[in-house]
Scaffold this active site. Structure first.
Site, PDB file in Angstrom:
ATOM      1  N   LYS A 101     -13.636  -8.015  38.382  1.00 37.41           N
ATOM      2  CA  LYS A 101     -12.499  -7.656  37.954  1.00 37.41           C
ATOM      3  C   LYS A 101     -12.112  -6.300  38.508  1.00 37.41           C
ATOM      4  CE  LYS A 101     -11.447 -10.572  33.954  1.00 37.41           C
ATOM      5  NZ  LYS A 101     -11.134 -10.817  32.619  1.00 37.41           N
ATOM      6  N   TYR A 157      -3.899 -17.668  35.746  1.00 34.99           N
ATOM      7  CA  TYR A 157      -3.886 -17.396  34.115  1.00 34.99           C
ATOM      8  C   TYR A 157      -2.941 -18.058  33.532  1.00 34.99           C
ATOM      9  CZ  TYR A 157      -8.023 -14.080  34.263  1.00 34.99           C
ATOM     10  OH  TYR A 157      -9.086 -13.482  34.378  1.00 34.99           O
ATOM     11  N   PHE A 213      -1.248 -11.439  25.138  1.00 35.86           N
ATOM     12  CA  PHE A 213      -1.808 -10.424  26.097  1.00 35.86           C
ATOM     13  C   PHE A 213      -1.541 -10.814  27.743  1.00 35.86           C
ATOM     14  CE2 PHE A 213      -4.936 -13.729  24.758  1.00 35.86           C
ATOM     15  CZ  PHE A 213      -5.303 -14.277  26.001  1.00 35.86           C
ATOM     16  N   ARG A 232     -21.918 -17.824  32.122  1.00 36.30           N
ATOM     17  CA  ARG A 232     -21.287 -17.473  31.000  1.00 36.30           C
ATOM     18  C   ARG A 232     -22.196 -16.735  30.380  1.00 36.30           C
ATOM     19  NH1 ARG A 232     -16.258 -18.991  30.239  1.00 36.30           N
ATOM     20  NH2 ARG A 232     -16.121 -18.792  27.984  1.00 36.30           N
ATOM     21  N   THR A 242     -16.360 -12.574  25.813  1.00 37.74           N
ATOM     22  CA  THR A 242     -15.097 -12.058  26.448  1.00 37.74           C
ATOM     23  C   THR A 242     -14.922 -10.724  25.703  1.00 37.74           C
ATOM     24  OG1 THR A 242     -14.247 -14.181  26.251  1.00 37.74           O
ATOM     25  CG2 THR A 242     -12.589 -12.482  26.401  1.00 37.74           C
ATOM     26  N   ARG A 246     -20.977  -8.095  30.495  1.00 36.40           N
ATOM     27  CA  ARG A 246     -19.798  -7.245  29.781  1.00 36.40           C
ATOM     28  C   ARG A 246     -20.362  -6.211  28.878  1.00 36.40           C
ATOM     29  NH1 ARG A 246     -16.828 -12.786  29.137  1.00 36.40           N
ATOM     30  NH2 ARG A 246     -15.113 -12.724  30.473  1.00 36.40           N
ATOM     31  N   ASN A 251     -12.726  -6.245  31.145  1.00 34.36           N
ATOM     32  CA  ASN A 251     -13.926  -6.876  30.563  1.00 34.36           C
ATOM     33  C   ASN A 251     -14.918  -7.274  31.950  1.00 34.36           C
ATOM     34  OD1 ASN A 251     -12.525  -9.251  31.204  1.00 34.36           O
ATOM     35  ND2 ASN A 251     -13.173 -10.213  29.426  1.00 34.36           N
ATOM     36  N   HIS A 307     -14.881 -12.345  35.070  1.00 37.44           N
ATOM     37  CA  HIS A 307     -14.201 -13.708  34.700  1.00 37.44           C
ATOM     38  C   HIS A 307     -15.190 -14.884  35.000  1.00 37.44           C
ATOM     39  CE1 HIS A 307     -11.475 -17.462  34.060  1.00 37.44           C
ATOM     40  NE2 HIS A 307     -12.074 -17.553  35.122  1.00 37.44           N
ATOM     41  N   GLU A 317     -10.030 -23.656  39.625  1.00 38.14           N
ATOM     42  CA  GLU A 317     -10.289 -22.257  39.918  1.00 38.14           C
ATOM     43  C   GLU A 317     -10.884 -22.177  41.230  1.00 38.14           C
ATOM     44  OE1 GLU A 317     -12.365 -20.216  36.647  1.00 38.14           O
ATOM     45  OE2 GLU A 317     -10.645 -20.592  35.116  1.00 38.14           O
TER      46      GLU A 317
HETATM   47  P1  CMP Z   1     -10.980 -14.024  31.132  1.00 35.55           P
HETATM   48  O1  CMP Z   1     -12.373 -14.801  30.803  1.00 35.55           O
HETATM   49  O2  CMP Z   1     -10.825 -13.260  32.437  1.00 35.55           O
HETATM   50  O3  CMP Z   1      -9.729 -14.806  30.482  1.00 35.55           O
HETATM   51  C1  CMP Z   1      -8.575 -14.313  30.190  1.00 35.55           C
HETATM   52  C2  CMP Z   1      -8.687 -12.902  29.855  1.00 35.55           C
HETATM   53  O4  CMP Z   1      -7.628 -12.424  29.013  1.00 35.55           O
HETATM   54  C3  CMP Z   1      -9.898 -12.742  29.098  1.00 35.55           C
HETATM   55  O5  CMP Z   1     -11.295 -12.890  30.097  1.00 35.55           O
HETATM   56  C4  CMP Z   1      -9.766 -11.094  28.706  1.00 35.55           C
HETATM   57  O6  CMP Z   1      -9.968 -10.111  29.516  1.00 35.55           O
HETATM   58  C5  CMP Z   1      -8.413 -11.246  28.399  1.00 35.55           C
HETATM   59  N1  CMP Z   1      -7.791 -11.226  26.809  1.00 35.55           N
HETATM   60  C6  CMP Z   1      -7.161 -10.135  26.360  1.00 35.55           C
HETATM   61  N2  CMP Z   1      -6.851 -10.386  25.147  1.00 35.55           N
HETATM   62  C7  CMP Z   1      -7.586 -11.351  24.859  1.00 35.55           C
HETATM   63  C8  CMP Z   1      -7.730 -12.486  23.773  1.00 35.55           C
HETATM   64  N3  CMP Z   1      -7.258 -11.913  22.265  1.00 35.55           N
HETATM   65  N4  CMP Z   1      -8.418 -13.457  23.489  1.00 35.55           N
HETATM   66  C9  CMP Z   1      -8.851 -13.998  25.163  1.00 35.55           C
HETATM   67  N5  CMP Z   1      -8.839 -13.148  26.242  1.00 35.55           N
HETATM   68  C10 CMP Z   1      -8.279 -12.080  25.929  1.00 35.55           C
END
Ligand code: CMP
Length: 142
Positions: free
Chosen positions: A10, A50, A58, A86, A92, A103, A113, A116, A127
């Site tokens: 990211k 997304y 968010f 993962r 996350t 992370r 973060n 992805h 994806e």
């Molecule tokens: P990612 O795995 O890229 O998928 C969706 C992204 O939304 C996640 O990582 C986070 O960076 C972002 N995000 C922000 N707030 C939340 C939340 N409460 N729960 C899950 N993802 C979140």
């Protein structure tokens, strides 16, 4: 089973100049890069990627963050690649991510973060095809 998964480095991690360190972690864990490109996502591309989060509070911040600078999109291949990636990424929310994960080491918040990774075989297929044509994913000798 040998799987493929989509990984995105990211904008925060790209800005930190951590592309190499993150890809090294994938390679050291036995994952192979079979496709890769750096791209500046548009709001439309990030929002489409997304789409499942469209109704989440968010979503707007997520799209704005993901378009704030270039990202590095890769396809990683290997045994159990989806779960392995993962594990390498960690939770996350970096505050909950295990020590030594990407992370925990590179991310500052749940919004920024660092990486992805696809969360299932079905999302990996979707994806990967969202970003790469079949001809852009390379065959590699195992
Ligand atoms: P990612 O795995 O890229 O998928 C969706 C992204 O939304 C996640 O990582 C986070 O960076 C972002 N995000 C922000 N707030 C939340 C939340 N409460 N729960 C899950 N993802 C979140």
């Amino acid at each position: 089973a040998v799987e493929r998964t989509l990984s995105i480095i990211k904008p925060d991690a790209v800005a930190k100049n951590a592309i190499g360190e993150i890809i090294t972690r994938f390679e050291k864990a036995g994952l192979k890069v079979v496709a890769a490109k750096m791209v500046q996502l548009s709001a439309r591309e990030a929002g489409g990627f997304y789409a499942e989060h469209k109704e989440r509070p968010f979503f707007k911040d997520l799209v704005s963050f993901m378009t704030s600078g270039p990202v590095v999109v890769q396809v990683l291949e290997g045994d159990n690649a989806i779960a392995k990636n993962r594990e390498l990424m960690g939770a996350t929310d970096p505050k909950k991510a295990e020590k030594g994960t990407i992370r925990a080491d590179f991310a500052v918040s749940i919004d920024e973060n660092a990486v992805h990774g696809s969360d299932s075989v079905a999302s990996a297929a979707r994806e990967i095809s969202y970003f790469f044509a079949a001809t852009e994913v390379c065959e590699r000798i195992r």
